[in-house]
Design a protein around this motif. Structure first.
Motif, PDB file in Angstrom:
ATOM      1  N   LEU A  79       0.879  -1.274  -0.055  1.00 51.28           N
ATOM      2  CA  LEU A  79       0.005  -0.086   0.003  1.00 51.28           C
ATOM      3  C   LEU A  79       0.924   1.376  -0.103  1.00 51.28           C
ATOM      4  N   ALA A  80       2.056   1.070  -0.474  1.00 47.49           N
ATOM      5  CA  ALA A  80       3.005   2.077  -0.287  1.00 47.49           C
ATOM      6  C   ALA A  80       2.758   3.463  -1.305  1.00 47.49           C
ATOM      7  N   GLN A  81       3.233   4.432  -0.846  1.00 52.25           N
ATOM      8  CA  GLN A  81       3.027   5.743  -1.998  1.00 52.25           C
ATOM      9  C   GLN A  81       1.507   5.992  -2.040  1.00 52.25           C
ATOM     10  N   ASN A  82       0.626   6.229  -0.951  1.00 49.74           N
ATOM     11  CA  ASN A  82      -0.421   6.911  -0.944  1.00 49.74           C
ATOM     12  C   ASN A  82      -0.460   7.773   0.103  1.00 49.74           C
ATOM     13  N   ASN A  83      -1.886   8.327   0.524  1.00 51.34           N
ATOM     14  CA  ASN A  83      -2.002   9.391   1.481  1.00 51.34           C
ATOM     15  C   ASN A  83      -2.734   8.900   2.812  1.00 51.34           C
ATOM     16  N   GLY A 126       5.779 -10.284   1.979  1.00 50.58           N
ATOM     17  CA  GLY A 126       6.107  -9.098   2.365  1.00 50.58           C
ATOM     18  C   GLY A 126       5.001  -7.964   2.685  1.00 50.58           C
ATOM     19  N   ILE A 127       5.573  -6.806   3.539  1.00 54.64           N
ATOM     20  CA  ILE A 127       4.622  -5.746   3.791  1.00 54.64           C
ATOM     21  C   ILE A 127       5.254  -4.631   3.469  1.00 54.64           C
ATOM     22  N   ASP A 128       4.591  -3.652   2.639  1.00 51.42           N
ATOM     23  CA  ASP A 128       5.249  -2.440   2.076  1.00 51.42           C
ATOM     24  C   ASP A 128       3.954  -1.280   2.494  1.00 51.42           C
ATOM     25  N   LEU A 129       4.543  -0.402   3.347  1.00 51.37           N
ATOM     26  CA  LEU A 129       3.299   0.618   3.871  1.00 51.37           C
ATOM     27  C   LEU A 129       4.227   1.991   3.612  1.00 51.37           C
ATOM     28  N   SER A 130       5.246   2.139   2.839  1.00 52.80           N
ATOM     29  CA  SER A 130       6.346   3.122   2.819  1.00 52.80           C
ATOM     30  C   SER A 130       5.455   4.497   2.250  1.00 52.80           C
ATOM     31  N   ASP A 131       6.027   5.662   2.369  1.00 53.76           N
ATOM     32  CA  ASP A 131       5.696   6.824   1.721  1.00 53.76           C
ATOM     33  C   ASP A 131       4.280   7.021   2.104  1.00 53.76           C
ATOM     34  N   ASN A 132       3.699   7.036   3.166  1.00 51.07           N
ATOM     35  CA  ASN A 132       2.228   7.338   3.679  1.00 51.07           C
ATOM     36  C   ASN A 132       2.470   8.433   4.779  1.00 51.07           C
ATOM     37  N   ASN A 133       1.533   8.562   5.519  1.00 54.65           N
ATOM     38  CA  ASN A 133       1.431   9.429   6.667  1.00 54.65           C
ATOM     39  C   ASN A 133       1.042   8.759   7.852  1.00 54.65           C
ATOM     40  N   LEU A 134       1.671   7.604   8.119  1.00 55.61           N
ATOM     41  CA  LEU A 134       1.272   6.752   9.186  1.00 55.61           C
ATOM     42  C   LEU A 134       1.987   7.131  10.490  1.00 55.61           C
ATOM     43  N   SER A 135       1.419   7.068  11.423  1.00 57.26           N
ATOM     44  CA  SER A 135       2.036   7.553  12.718  1.00 57.26           C
ATOM     45  C   SER A 135       1.993   6.401  13.999  1.00 57.26           C
ATOM     46  N   GLY A 136       2.173   6.794  15.208  1.00 59.18           N
ATOM     47  CA  GLY A 136       2.104   5.790  15.953  1.00 59.18           C
ATOM     48  C   GLY A 136       3.323   5.162  16.375  1.00 59.18           C
ATOM     49  N   GLU A 137       3.438   4.329  17.254  1.00 57.88           N
ATOM     50  CA  GLU A 137       4.590   3.516  17.667  1.00 57.88           C
ATOM     51  C   GLU A 137       4.604   2.271  16.695  1.00 57.88           C
TER      52      GLU A 137
END
Length: 625
Positions: free
Chosen positions: A370-374, A433-444
């Motif tokens: 889900l990389a490179q989204n908002n 694999g899991i790719d969540l890069s280049d989003n605005n995710l936060s938290g620990e």
């Protein structure tokens, strides 16, 4: 049983075991899928009653003997997947009983003329692809003596123009002409002979005018349609070919929108329209394709949201919508509707909102990109309950689904791993694999992530994730690529990471890590680029030294000095005590025993005299010289 070794020696052994010499009565010989090497022996042609010969999937080399054209009764010859070279013997044109000839994927070269096929009137299957050095040179008026049902001349010099001799082939069901050096337009007569076609592959040529309303309306029995290297639009008449199971229009230059009528192709299992210039919204009619298992719409200019009708695609195993302009929230129903999903790729779109916790229901999921989204908010802890990512060892499954296992279509997916784009095909099911890069995710960073023992790729870079890397990350034994760069992670780098022996790519740059890098074991294989941008990080491979390293050296020097003085003091004290004991003990002993005293001093006296005599002798010898 696997047979290995020289083919000639193997035949000799068979001959020796036979009471009738060269086995003249043998009619069926299948030695496929073995380890046979060497050349094809001429004497094999002595098997005059042979009707079936299969030597495929070995390591045979050299030319095909001309004597192979003398088999009078041979119906089927299979020599594919070897390393045979040279030209196809002209004598093959004399195999009047031949029905099946398969020689694809060798290293054959040379020119094929009309004479090579002169008496093959019974030929039905001709597979010669994968021999890029072969060239078919026949006249434009040539009419072959055969009526083929299966023709495969892929990766073959068949052009430059569309072969006119195909006009006489009224029974062709399977036609594979991809990468056949054909250019120009397809003649109209071709579509008049295509009523029996089941599979058609014309990709990787320079053909024009393939995709038209008129053409598709005549392909009523077609099951597999693969066209590449073309331009134009997808005609509405595609919906008239309701028998289609596979549509592969990928890697073309197609424009326009996806026609709504494609929803009428109710038998579709694979729809691949990736790598084109298609635009517009996704048609709702795609939700009618209830047998669909693989959907590739990646690398286009598609927009809009995922319509709720897609929930009907319950058999879907691969969904690749990456590199488009799709928007809206990631639907929560994905986690409940697509229970068989193995690959979910929504990379590089305009999706926003939070990650739905229902994604954890995808119990078969191997790749989540889900990389490179908002996307925003915290990563749901439930996301790390994906069951298919828990087993540490995964079995390779190819193809991903069974319904089209005999098809030449090959599943593929581009995975961002080790900082680069890698395309996987036959080993795709091994990628976890899991790719969540280049989003605005936060938290620990959730500690639960370390429960996915099968992870091969983990990329959470380019977010606002805080917290520390859990010490239990060492449980991810299969990890090859780890990217946590450009976040707000802090604390020390766990020393347990040195045990990640498979890890070949690591990026922890641009965070708030502190302390000394555990630069031993596997961690010592990474250079400074993996750690830069962490002001409070120190130690190799960074040039920044740790303060405690200097203190350790200072304390070490002081300890060495102190230890040295301490040792020296004890050394001299022990020497003094030893000397005193050596004098006093004999004195007290000898003082109490007079006989021992006389004996002791008599012994010492003899030793002294012997030493003095030796010294005098040495001095005399020295003076004489």
């Amino acid at each position: 049983m696997m047979i290995a070794g020289s083919f000639s020696e193997f035949l000799e052994e068979i001959k020796n075991c036979s009471s009738e010499g060269p086995l003249p009565e043998l009619g069926y010989l299948d030695l496929s899928s073995n380890q046979l090497v060497g050349r094809l022996p001429e004497r094999l042609s002595q098997l005059e009653k042979l009707t079936y010969l299969d030597l495929s999937y070995n390591k045979l080399q050299g030319p095909i003997p001309a004597s192979f054209g003398t088999f009078k009764n041979l119906n089927e010859m299979r020599l594919q997947w070897n390393e045979l070279n040279g030209s196809l013997p002209v004598s093959f044109g004399q195999l009047s009983e031949l029905v099946v000839l398969v020689v694809y994927w060798n290293r054959l070269t040379g020119i094929l003329s009309e004479e090579h096929f002169s008496k093959l009137s019974k030929l039905k299957t001709l597979w010669m692809g994968g021999n890029s050095g072969l060239v078919l040179n026949v006249s434009s008026t040539w009419v072959p003596p055969f009526q083929l049902t299966d023709l495969a001349m892929a990766s073959f010099n068949l052009g430059p123009s569309f072969p006119t001799w195909l006009r006489s082939q009224k029974e062709v069901s399977y036609l594979y002409l991809f990468n056949a050096s054909i250019s120009g337009s397809i003649p109209k007569w071709f579509w008049n002979i295509s009523f029996n076609l089941r599979e058609l592959i014309l990709s990787d040529n320079q053909l024009q005018g393939i995709l038209s309303e008129e053409h598709f309306s005549k392909l009523s029995k077609l099951k597999f349609l693969w066209i590449g290297g073309n331009s134009g639009t997808i005609p509405d008449s595609i919906g008239q070919i309701t028998s289609l199971q596979i549509i592969d229009f990928s890697r073309n230059n197609l424009t326009g929108s996806i026609p709504y009528t494609i929803g009428n192709c109710s038998s579709l299992i694979v729809l691949d329209l990736g790598n084109n210039n298609l635009s517009g919204m996704l048609p709702k009619s795609l939700g009618q394709l209830q047998w669909l298992e693989s959907l590739h719409l990646n690398d286009n200019k598609l927009s809009g949201e995922l319509h709720s009708s897609f929930q009907n695609l319950s058999r879907l195993e691969l969904l690749d919508l990456s590199y488009n302009q799709l928007s809206g929230k990631v639907p929560s129903w994905i986690g409940t509707a697509f229970i068989n999903l193995v690959i979910l790729n929504l990379r590089s779109n305009v999706f926003f909102g939070r990650l739905p916790s229902q994604l954890s229901n995808l119990s078969s999921l191997h790749v989540l990109d889900l990389a490179q989204n908002n996307l925003m908010g915290e990563i749901p802890v439930t996301l790390f309950e994906l069951k298919a990512m828990v087993p540490e060892y995964n079995k390779n499954i190819y193809p991903l689904y069974d319904n089209v296992s005999n098809s030449p279509y090959e599943e593929r997916l581009v995975v961002i791993m080790k900082g680069q784009s890698l395309e996987y095909t036959r080993t795709l099911s091994l990628v976890i694999g899991i790719d969540l890069s280049d989003n605005n995710l936060s938290g620990e960073l959730p500690q639960e992530i370390t429960k996915l023992f099968g992870l091969v790729v983990l990329n959470l870079s380019g977010n606002h994730i805080s917290g520390q890397i859990p010490e239990s990350i060492s449980m991810l034994h299969q990890l090859l690529s780890l990217d946590l760069s450009r976040n707000k992670l802090s604390g020390s780098i766990p020393s347990s990471m040195v045990s990640l022996t498979f890890l070949s790519y690591l990026n922890l740059s641009n965070n708030n890590f502190s302390g000394k890098i555990p630069f031993i074991g596997q961690m010592s294989t990474f250079n400074e680029s993996a750690f830069i941008g962490n002001p409070n990080l120190c130690g190799a491979p960074l040039v920044t030294k740790c303060q405690d390293e200097d203190l350790d050296k200072k304390y070490s020097a002081i300890e060495d000095k102190n230890d040295g003085g301490y040792i020296d003091q004890w050394f001299y004290l022990s020497v003094g005590l030893g000397f005193a004991m050596g004098i006093l003990v004999p004195y007290f002993v000898l003082a109490t025993r007079k006989s021992w005293c006389e004996t002791y001093f008599d012994f010492v006296d003899k030793i002294v005299k012997w030493l003095l005599r030796g010294r005098a002798t040495y001095a005399k010898d020295h003076l004489r010289r």
